[in-house]
Every structure is written in structure tokens, then in C-alpha cells.
Design an enzyme around this catalytic site. Structure first.
Site, PDB file in Angstrom:
ATOM      1  N   GLU A   1       1.742   4.156   7.479  1.00 11.82           N
ATOM      2  CA  GLU A   1       0.737   3.795   6.785  1.00 11.82           C
ATOM      3  C   GLU A   1       0.086   5.076   5.918  1.00 11.82           C
ATOM      4  OE1 GLU A   1      -0.004   0.795   6.090  1.00 11.82           O
ATOM      5  OE2 GLU A   1       0.583  -0.517   8.048  1.00 11.82           O
TER       6      GLU A   1
ATOM      7  N   ASN B   1       0.886  -1.042   0.031  1.00 11.14           N
ATOM      8  CA  ASN B   1       0.218   0.011  -0.002  1.00 11.14           C
ATOM      9  C   ASN B   1       0.954   1.191  -0.099  1.00 11.14           C
ATOM     10  OD1 ASN B   1       1.030   0.220   2.513  1.00 11.14           O
ATOM     11  ND2 ASN B   1      -0.950   0.015   3.670  1.00 11.14           N
TER      12      ASN B   1
END
Ligand code: F6R
Length: 258
Positions: free
Chosen positions: A143, A136
Site C-alpha cells: 500500500e 491508490n
């Protein structure tokens, strides 16, 4: 950015090892940032081999790891500390007093994170930071959505990460929900960043990292702003790049920085 596209995992690991070995030989008291995960294992095997067969000396190095799970003692077999000892530190002559890994059991997490940042500064900053990348686009535990200026801090793991990790734990109570991680801003201050990627499922993230806009939704895209981002990736990870002819090693003379 210097992007080298190698045939496969073996070639990627060999090239990454050359870069790290060259750094250690050039500056034996370097400060090196280490990553965990499956990607750098081949690199670490080669560093161990260079120590055993070619006398590569780790004794003057200072090391900083990117991240660690909160709530796991360093002795737990899923901790990143355990990973580093079993995959590298146990097999080379690194000085244990110069190893830094965020401590997942720290009493005062915020103070520990500030201490970690101070230690990096006192060591004169990181000369070479090794990085993997998530499918991702995450780097360390930053993140998508992480602040691009972030420093070492505690992060809540995504529910996907928590689910994925559950299989590694006998006791469901021990599955970590938080991690300590260097921030994107911390990583950006390293002199050189060496980002490794293989496997096809990383191809979209590599494409966005190199060719997409710089965005917090792909933290690795900050590599575009780094003064020396060096990507060593294999053909599969490079398979979605539009401009491979610009990125290929054939186009980039050895050692050229761009
Ligand atoms: C590990 C880390 C992570 C990994 C990334 C890729 O210290 O910071 O960001 O680099 O999740 O993991 P692997 O290499 O297992 O695909």
C-alpha cells in the site's frame, strides 16, 4: 517502459494472453508470478483456452503468487489460493509441486516469508510477473507508504481494505486484517513485469505510475525504474495520461523495449 493501450477489457486480456503464452512457448520452464483480483480473470480464461484448444503446456512452469491473506486456510473461498485454483490451476496441467502461494496459516510467518524469498531465488528468479494495480497505486499488498526496497513480509491491511472485504465473509471473525505479500523490491527483481489495468477508477493511479514522480506513496511508480515494465491497459485506465501519443502502441514497434 512499453505501454500498450487497448480498446477495452477484452482487447487488454487478449494482448496480455499473447505476452504470457509467448513467454511459456519460448521458455516452457519459465517462472511466472501470478496476481489475483478481477483484472487478470480474462487473461486466465484465455490461458485455459490456449491449454485446452492449442495444447499450451504448463507442466514445466514454476509459479509464485504475489500475496495471500493471513489467517485464511487455502480452502477458504476468499483465499487467494482458492482464487488461483478455481480461476486457473484446476483447468491447466500445472505441476502442483511447482506452485507457490504464500501460506496464510504459516506457524512462523517471518520464517515463511524468508523461505518464500529463498524459493524464488532457487527457482532462478521470476521471468514474468503479472501485476494488477490498486486505485491508490498499490501493487500486491504494498500500500502507499510501503518501502520501495521491501521484501516478502506481513502487512497490516488498511482499514478501508478490511471494510471493503467484510462483505465477502459470513463470519466477521474471519475478515483478515493482515496479508503476506511480496515486497516492491521482490517484484522489481522479476525479468519482466506485466501490469494490467482497466476501469476508469484506475486512471489516476496509472497517470501517477507513468508520469508522476517515483514515490512510496504510489508503489507502482517504481515501474519507472524497472528494466522491462510492460503495461497493457485499456482506454479508460489510460484516460488521464497526458502523453498518450508517447505511450500508444502505434508509437512503439512490436517487441521494442525501452
Ligand atoms: C492481487 C493483488 C492486488 C490487485 C489489485 C487490483 O494479488 O496483488 O494488488 O492486483 O488490488 O485488484 P483488481 O484486479 O481486483 O482491481
Amino acid at each position: 517502459m512499453l505501454v500498450e493501450i487497448l480498446d477495452d477489457y477484452e482487447a487488454m486480456s487478449n494482448r496480455a494472453a499473447e505476452v504470457v503464452i509467448d513467454q511459456i512457448r519460448r521458455k516452457p520452464d519459465s517462472t511466472i508470478g501470478f496476481a489475483t483480483g478481477s483484472t487478470p480473470k480474462g487473461l486466465y480464461d484465455r490461458l485455459i483456452e490456449a491449454h485446452k484448444t492449442r495444447g499450451l503446456d504448463f507442466s514445466k512452469l514454476t509459479t509464485f503468487n504475489l500475496d495471500e491473506y493471513v489467517g485464511l486456510p487455502p480452502s477458504h473461498d476468499q483465499s487467494y489460493a482458492h482464487y488461483m485454483w478455481t480461476n486457473l490451476f484446476d483447468h491447466v496441467n500445472v505441476d502442483p509441486s511447482k506452485i507457490h502461494i504464500p501460506h496464510g496459516m504459516a506457524d512462523d510467518i517471518d520464517e515463511h516469508c524468508r523461505w518464500y524469498e529463498r524459493r524464488i531465488e532457487e527457482a532462478g528468479g521470476i521471468d514474468l510477473q503479472i501485476l494488477g494495480i490498486g486505485a491508490n497505486g498499490h501493487i500486491a499488498f504494498n500500500e502507499p507508504g510501503s518501502s520501495l526496497g521491501s521484501r516478502t513480509r506481513i502487512k497490516t491491511l488498511t482499514s478501508k481494505t478490511v471494510e471493503d472485504n467484510a462483505r465477502f465473509f459470513d463470519d466477521p471473525e474471519m475478515v483478515p486484517e493482515y496479508a503476506l505479500t511480496m515486497g516492491v523490491g521482490t517484484i522489481m527483481e522479476a525479468e519482466e513485469v506485466l501490469l494490467l489495468a482497466n476501469v476508469t477508477n484506475k486512471a489516476p493511479a496509472i497517470q501517477k505510475t507513468l508520469e508522476g514522480p517515483i514515490t512510496a506513496m504510489v508503489p507502482a511508480s517504481m515501474m519507472q525504474l524497472h528494466r522491462f515494465a510492460h503495461l497493457v491497459i485499456d482506454e479508460t485506465a489510460a484516460s488521464e495520461l497526458e502523453y498518450t501519443h508517447h505511450h500508444g502502441i502505434a508509437e512503439v514497434p512490436d517487441g521494442q523495449r525501452s
